[in-house]
Design a protein around this motif. Structure first.
Motif, mmCIF file in Angstrom:
data_model
loop_
_atom_site.group_PDB
_atom_site.id
_atom_site.type_symbol
_atom_site.label_atom_id
_atom_site.label_comp_id
_atom_site.label_asym_id
_atom_site.label_seq_id
_atom_site.Cartn_x
_atom_site.Cartn_y
_atom_site.Cartn_z
ATOM 1 N N LEU A 1 6.242 14.107 -5.180
ATOM 2 C CA LEU A 1 5.517 13.016 -5.838
ATOM 3 C C LEU A 1 5.924 11.686 -5.219
ATOM 4 O O LEU A 1 7.068 11.507 -4.786
ATOM 5 N N PHE A 2 4.979 10.752 -5.192
ATOM 6 C CA PHE A 2 5.241 9.371 -4.779
ATOM 7 C C PHE A 2 4.747 8.508 -5.925
ATOM 8 O O PHE A 2 3.547 8.442 -6.194
ATOM 9 N N SER A 3 5.667 7.881 -6.650
ATOM 10 C CA SER A 3 5.288 7.254 -7.916
ATOM 11 C C SER A 3 6.078 5.972 -8.139
ATOM 12 O O SER A 3 6.872 5.552 -7.309
ATOM 13 N N GLY A 4 5.832 5.348 -9.312
ATOM 14 C CA GLY A 4 6.507 4.109 -9.671
ATOM 15 C C GLY A 4 5.514 2.990 -9.893
ATOM 16 O O GLY A 4 4.298 3.164 -9.736
ATOM 17 N N PRO A 5 6.005 1.796 -10.286
ATOM 18 C CA PRO A 5 5.114 0.651 -10.512
ATOM 19 C C PRO A 5 4.529 0.176 -9.189
ATOM 20 O O PRO A 5 5.228 -0.435 -8.387
ATOM 21 N N SER A 6 3.271 0.475 -8.951
ATOM 22 C CA SER A 6 2.762 0.307 -7.576
ATOM 23 C C SER A 6 1.268 0.021 -7.539
ATOM 24 O O SER A 6 0.492 0.862 -7.096
ATOM 25 N N HIS A 7 0.872 -1.151 -7.977
ATOM 26 C CA HIS A 7 -0.538 -1.508 -7.823
ATOM 27 C C HIS A 7 -0.839 -1.680 -6.337
ATOM 28 O O HIS A 7 -0.133 -2.383 -5.612
ATOM 29 N N ALA A 8 -1.904 -1.031 -5.897
ATOM 30 C CA ALA A 8 -2.256 -1.030 -4.470
ATOM 31 C C ALA A 8 -2.458 -2.436 -3.933
ATOM 32 O O ALA A 8 -2.122 -2.722 -2.779
ATOM 33 N N GLU A 9 -3.017 -3.313 -4.767
ATOM 34 C CA GLU A 9 -3.306 -4.674 -4.326
ATOM 35 C C GLU A 9 -2.026 -5.396 -3.886
ATOM 36 O O GLU A 9 -2.042 -6.188 -2.937
ATOM 37 N N GLU A 10 -0.910 -5.123 -4.553
ATOM 38 C CA GLU A 10 0.353 -5.776 -4.193
ATOM 39 C C GLU A 10 1.036 -5.069 -3.024
ATOM 40 O O GLU A 10 1.565 -5.722 -2.122
ATOM 41 N N VAL A 11 1.049 -3.735 -3.056
ATOM 42 C CA VAL A 11 1.672 -2.991 -1.958
ATOM 43 C C VAL A 11 0.986 -3.318 -0.644
ATOM 44 O O VAL A 11 1.644 -3.536 0.385
ATOM 45 N N SER A 12 -0.334 -3.396 -0.642
ATOM 46 C CA SER A 12 -1.078 -3.654 0.588
ATOM 47 C C SER A 12 -0.822 -5.058 1.131
ATOM 48 O O SER A 12 -1.027 -5.318 2.319
ATOM 49 N N ARG A 13 -0.368 -5.976 0.248
ATOM 50 C CA ARG A 13 -0.088 -7.351 0.678
ATOM 51 C C ARG A 13 1.396 -7.600 0.922
ATOM 52 O O ARG A 13 1.818 -8.739 1.104
ATOM 53 N N GLY A 14 2.182 -6.531 0.910
ATOM 54 C CA GLY A 14 3.595 -6.664 1.237
ATOM 55 C C GLY A 14 4.439 -7.249 0.129
ATOM 56 O O GLY A 14 5.529 -7.771 0.383
ATOM 57 N N LYS A 15 3.991 -7.148 -1.118
ATOM 58 C CA LYS A 15 4.793 -7.619 -2.251
ATOM 59 C C LYS A 15 5.918 -6.617 -2.526
ATOM 60 O O LYS A 15 5.701 -5.405 -2.490
ATOM 61 N N LYS B 1 9.424 7.814 5.627
ATOM 62 C CA LYS B 1 8.096 7.583 6.194
ATOM 63 C C LYS B 1 7.343 6.479 5.456
ATOM 64 O O LYS B 1 6.397 5.899 5.989
ATOM 65 N N PHE B 2 7.771 6.174 4.230
ATOM 66 C CA PHE B 2 7.152 5.104 3.449
ATOM 67 C C PHE B 2 7.951 3.799 3.491
ATOM 68 O O PHE B 2 7.465 2.762 3.056
ATOM 69 N N ALA B 3 9.174 3.859 3.983
ATOM 70 C CA ALA B 3 10.087 2.724 3.868
ATOM 71 C C ALA B 3 9.657 1.541 4.729
ATOM 72 O O ALA B 3 9.323 1.689 5.903
ATOM 73 N N THR B 4 9.640 0.346 4.105
ATOM 74 C CA THR B 4 9.438 -0.907 4.827
ATOM 75 C C THR B 4 10.405 -1.921 4.225
ATOM 76 O O THR B 4 11.139 -1.609 3.283
ATOM 77 N N ASP B 5 10.394 -3.140 4.736
ATOM 78 C CA ASP B 5 11.315 -4.132 4.189
ATOM 79 C C ASP B 5 10.901 -4.605 2.791
ATOM 80 O O ASP B 5 11.666 -5.300 2.127
ATOM 81 N N TYR B 6 9.698 -4.251 2.347
ATOM 82 C CA TYR B 6 9.274 -4.645 0.997
ATOM 83 C C TYR B 6 9.104 -3.454 0.053
ATOM 84 O O TYR B 6 8.662 -3.607 -1.079
#
Length: 336
Positions: free
Chosen positions: A140-154, A174-179
């Motif tokens: 599973l890949f889950s958590g507080p994650s509105h796409a609009e914010e993830v896609s903007r690097g929030k 594979k999902f890890a980024t600085d944000y």
């Protein structure tokens, strides 16, 4: 069978909505090329020619050399070892219908926070039964994650859940980024059902806001939602070490109840403002998973018999045409 994931395992995304697009963005930042099953011709063309999804989070720009969008599901599945499911749960069967490629040697990651309607199963349960896969090859890949914010690097905090912690960490890389801050869990049941329940509770909050209830009441309502979620998880499937106060449970509940991006809160808000359920659903431009979850969770709870007055109220408003105002007033007498 060995269900360990190799470090070089290739990834593919199934779905083309906002969350699928945000996930493809995360993966393409780390992977040389990400497979992507896209059924919609307009979206497929936009990704191929402009590196953008013209319908969802269209401000996210892709390096076209790092994505391989295709309308051939079997080709996408054949060329990947890790498949990330990111469709609305109601359409999962439709998306997978053309599949003839075997999944025996694949690892399936569900990023879907919904119940498969009609089957009364979570996505993990459905994949396990329908394709005869071990839970050891489902994550599973889950958590507080509105796409609009993830896609903007929030900055976002997400959780990868697998029965094997090593697999979870490899998928996380594979999902890890600085944000994106990652945590890991082995609680497949709790995280998946928690993510489903929070959509029902966001509907309840939206109804309350639409009816004119204030912040004081919303705090009490959401606190009771958190308690109801924990009660359902503990009584239906106890798990040692489960902590429903962390972000994958409580954080996801809070963001779905409060955020302006929340589809489920929006649906509840329309109903609270006086729209019929049918007209409110017609006004929604994206799927509100809580609508299907309310009926499915009620069906599942016939077996467990957990006291769930908030989920029951939402069900009655959505499916039995109960008055939202009267139902919420009755619920206020049951909250603490």
């Amino acid at each position: 069978m060995n269900h360990k994931i190799g470090k070089e395992a290739r990834c593919a995304v199934i779905g083309y909505g906002s969350w699928a697009t945000a996930i493809a963005g995360l993966l393409s930042a780390n992977e040389p090329c990400v497979g992507w099953y896209v059924r919609n011709p307009e979206v497929l063309e936009g990704l191929r020619t402009e590196g953008r999804n013209p319908r969802y989070v269209s401000d996210l720009e892709f390096d076209r050399t790092r994505i391989a969008p295709s309308d051939d599901l079997n080709e996408v599945v054949r060329n990947a070892e890790i498949l990330v499911l990111a469709t609305p749960s109601a359409y999962l069967k439709t998306f997978l219908e053309p599949l003839t490629e075997p999944l025996d040697d694949k690892f399936i990651v569900s990023a879907i926070k919904g119940i498969v309607p009609g089957d009364y199963q979570t996505v993990a349960e459905y994949i396990h039964d329908r394709y005869n896969l071990s839970y050891k090859q489902i994550g599973l890949f889950s958590g507080p994650s509105h796409a609009e914010e993830v896609s903007r690097g929030k900055l976002s905090y997400l959780t990868v859940a697998c029965t094997d912690p090593e697999n979870a960490r490899l998928i996380g890389s594979k999902f890890a980024t600085d944000y994106i801050r990652l945590s890991y869990s082995t609680d497949l049941y709790g995280i998946e059902y928690g993510a489903i329940l929070k959509n029902i509770y966001a509907l309840a909050v939206g109804i309350a806001v639409g009816l004119g209830y204030g912040d004081n009441f919303l705090a009490v309502l959401i606190a009771n939602c958190a308690g109801e979620m924990t009660r359902f998880l503990e009584e239906s499937y106890p798990a040692e070490g489960r902590n429903t106060q962390v972000s994958a449970y409580l954080g996801d509940l809070l963001v779905t109840c409060y955020s302006v991006y929340s589809r489920n809160r929006r649906l509840g808000l329309l109903i609270g403002h006086g729209c019929t359920v049918k007209s409110a659903l017609n006004e929604m431009t994206m799927v509100a998973e809580g609508y299907f979850a309310a009926e499915c969770i009620r069906h599942i709870n016939f077996r467990h018999k957990v006291d769930m007055p908030i989920a029951e109220m939402v069900y009655k408003v959505l499916y039995e045409r109960a008055s939202a105002r009267r139902s919420m007033k009755e619920l206020t007498l049951k909250l603490i």
